[in-house]
Design a protein around this motif. Structure first.
Motif, PDB file in Angstrom:
ATOM      1  N   GLY A  60      30.077  -0.422 -26.033  1.00  0.00           N
ATOM      2  CA  GLY A  60      28.544   0.000 -25.669  1.00  0.00           C
ATOM      3  C   GLY A  60      28.357  -0.180 -24.383  1.00  0.00           C
ATOM      4  O   GLY A  60      28.823  -0.659 -23.700  1.00  0.00           O
ATOM      5  N   ASN A  61      27.103   0.511 -24.106  1.00  0.00           N
ATOM      6  CA  ASN A  61      26.481   0.473 -22.712  1.00  0.00           C
ATOM      7  C   ASN A  61      25.917  -0.981 -22.324  1.00  0.00           C
ATOM      8  O   ASN A  61      25.488  -1.160 -21.288  1.00  0.00           O
ATOM      9  N   LYS A  62      25.645  -1.791 -23.417  1.00  0.00           N
ATOM     10  CA  LYS A  62      25.119  -3.005 -23.069  1.00  0.00           C
ATOM     11  C   LYS A  62      26.129  -4.139 -23.981  1.00  0.00           C
ATOM     12  O   LYS A  62      26.465  -3.753 -24.882  1.00  0.00           O
TER      13      LYS A  62
ATOM     14  N   ASN B 267      36.300   7.650 -24.675  1.00  0.00           N
ATOM     15  CA  ASN B 267      35.396   6.416 -24.632  1.00  0.00           C
ATOM     16  C   ASN B 267      36.214   5.253 -25.459  1.00  0.00           C
ATOM     17  O   ASN B 267      35.648   4.235 -25.596  1.00  0.00           O
TER      18      ASN B 267
ATOM     19  N   GLN C  81      28.562   6.771 -27.325  1.00  0.00           N
ATOM     20  CA  GLN C  81      28.587   5.454 -26.759  1.00  0.00           C
ATOM     21  C   GLN C  81      27.369   4.934 -25.919  1.00  0.00           C
ATOM     22  O   GLN C  81      27.224   3.587 -25.964  1.00  0.00           O
ATOM     23  N   ASP C  82      26.864   5.892 -25.507  1.00  0.00           N
ATOM     24  CA  ASP C  82      25.750   5.462 -24.690  1.00  0.00           C
ATOM     25  C   ASP C  82      24.542   4.933 -25.497  1.00  0.00           C
ATOM     26  O   ASP C  82      23.531   4.290 -24.921  1.00  0.00           O
TER      27      ASP C  82
ATOM     28  N   THR D 110      25.058  -0.712 -28.348  1.00  0.00           N
ATOM     29  CA  THR D 110      24.736  -2.153 -27.720  1.00  0.00           C
ATOM     30  C   THR D 110      25.886  -2.963 -28.621  1.00  0.00           C
ATOM     31  O   THR D 110      25.949  -3.298 -29.614  1.00  0.00           O
TER      32      THR D 110
END
Length: 392
Positions: free
Chosen positions: A64-66, A47, A121-122, A125
């Motif tokens: 991050g995811n966002k 990641n 990671q999920d 943000t």
């Protein structure tokens, strides 16, 4: 995001990394094996986007995811030209080189933080930049090179830490505002006229002149600088080579100047030269004076410092967070703080019951390794806070 369980699980791994790095220290600008180890270890986490923008520095990015804010965490990697005298099983295997300033622990803690955060990671943000920097110990310093390479472009805040033997293990040191001094140096050659020690009237005694300069430079601080300012002028080299019955032709001197006030810092070279010129001219001598600006002062951003302070209270308790006075030592972390907001804080490693009492840069310097997971904890939790909340 609760990371306590994960930190317990990787505590031994962080210690293992630290001990490996301690065995193979490398001097400034020579951190090839250290950077290679860090690079490989970061790749193993997954990641992360891992790169080497400067030969011996390593950068890892965690997206991050966002989209959101971007923060950076920094550790330095270089060691010192010191022969280790600790007798630990993992003592330096590189003769004459030692991690006597805790940089092995800094790398291990940042690796630990990178592993934990990459596994979450999920839940993140924004973006985290992990900076493993070369050459903190030697001017011009790796931080300046990395800033010039663009590693802080787009970074909102940066955090750095240092293991500190002045503070007991389990405690954290926090300083608001000025934290570490500007670190400048100068060299000086006093040129007199050599002669026989028994006939001093036929010479221009460079040693006597140099001795007056040593004494009079201190009057700059006591009589030419506001007593509320913090300045240190130290003569650290004084070399006069000749036979014992000879007045030497010249004396070579060197010194260190530490300060916080940027405007005063600019004036200090002229103030020193004025004193030197007056004394040498009065005695018929000449001089060569060279002043070298080193690292700028480390000035912490109050809002970021407050956030680290709050995190430290959560991790170690309010009574274990110390408000430290500014230190006169220097740090090239200042180069990052000239580019963006941030904070440099301290993690206690002292433990008298274990004989861990020696200062930084000492051949018997050691750390209580219980400090490492505390540092990881603060790095991880402060990073999450900074991503989710802009410091104010």
């Amino acid at each position: 995001m609760n990371v306590a369980l994960q930190e317990i699980q990787i505590k031994e791994e962080v210690i293992k990394w630290r001990r490996y790095l301690h065995m193979y220290p490398e001097l400034s600008y020579e951190e090839e094996k250290s950077s290679h180890f860090v690079y490989k270890t970061l790749l193993s986490f997954g990641n992360l986007e891992v790169s080497k923008p400067i030969k011996n520095s390593v950068i890892a990015k965690l997206k991050g995811n966002k989209p959101g804010r971007t923060i950076a965490l920094r550790a330095d990697m270089d060691a010192l030209p010191i022969t280790e005298k600790t007798n630990v099983d993992f003592a330096s295997k590189n003769t004459g080189v030692m991690h006597a300033c805790g940089h092995d622990g800094h790398m291990a803690m940042l690796l630990g933080a990178a592993k934990i955060l990459s596994q979450n990671q999920d839940k993140i943000t924004g973006e985290i930049v992990f900076i493993f920097q070369h050459a903190e110990e030697q001017f011009p310093g790796g931080a300046k090179e990395l800033v010039e390479s663009g590693v802080l472009d787009g970074v909102d805040e940066i955090i750095g830490l240092h293991l500190m033997p002045m503070i007991d293990v389990g405690k954290i040191g926090i300083t608001y505002g000025p934290a570490m001094a500007a670190s400048d140096t100068f060299t000086l050659i006093i040129k007199g006229k050599g002669g026989h020690a028994a006939i001093p009237q036929n010479s221009v005694d460079s040693i006597a002149i140099a001795a007056q300069i040593v004494s009079n430079l201190q009057y700059i601080i006591s009589r030419n600088v506001d007593p509320l300012e913090t300045v240190v002028i130290s003569i650290t080299q004084f070399v006069a080579e000749s036979a014992i019955n000879v007045i030497p032709e010249q004396v070579k001197m060197g010194g260190s100047v530490r300060s916080f006030n940027p405007e005063l810092r600019k004036k200090l070279p002229a103030m020193l030269e004025k004193v030197i010129k007056g004394i040498t001219e009065a005695h018929g001598a000449a001089f060569e004076f060279d002043y070298h600006y080193g690292y700028s002062p480390v000035i912490n951003t109050d809002a970021v410092t407050k956030m680290i302070h709050e995190t430290a209270v959560e991790v170690v308790g309010e009574n274990s967070v110390e408000r430290m006075k500014p230190l006169m030592t220097g740090e090239d972390f200042s180069a990052y703080l000239e580019k963006t907001a941030g904070c440099f804080f301290f993690v206690g490693v002292r433990n008298e019951s274990k004989g861990i009492v020696h200062p930084l840069h000492h051949p018997q310097f050691a750390i209580d390794e219980d400090s490492l997971d505390i540092g990881v904890n603060i790095l991880v939790n402060t990073a999450i806070k900074l991503l989710n909340e802009k410091p104010v």
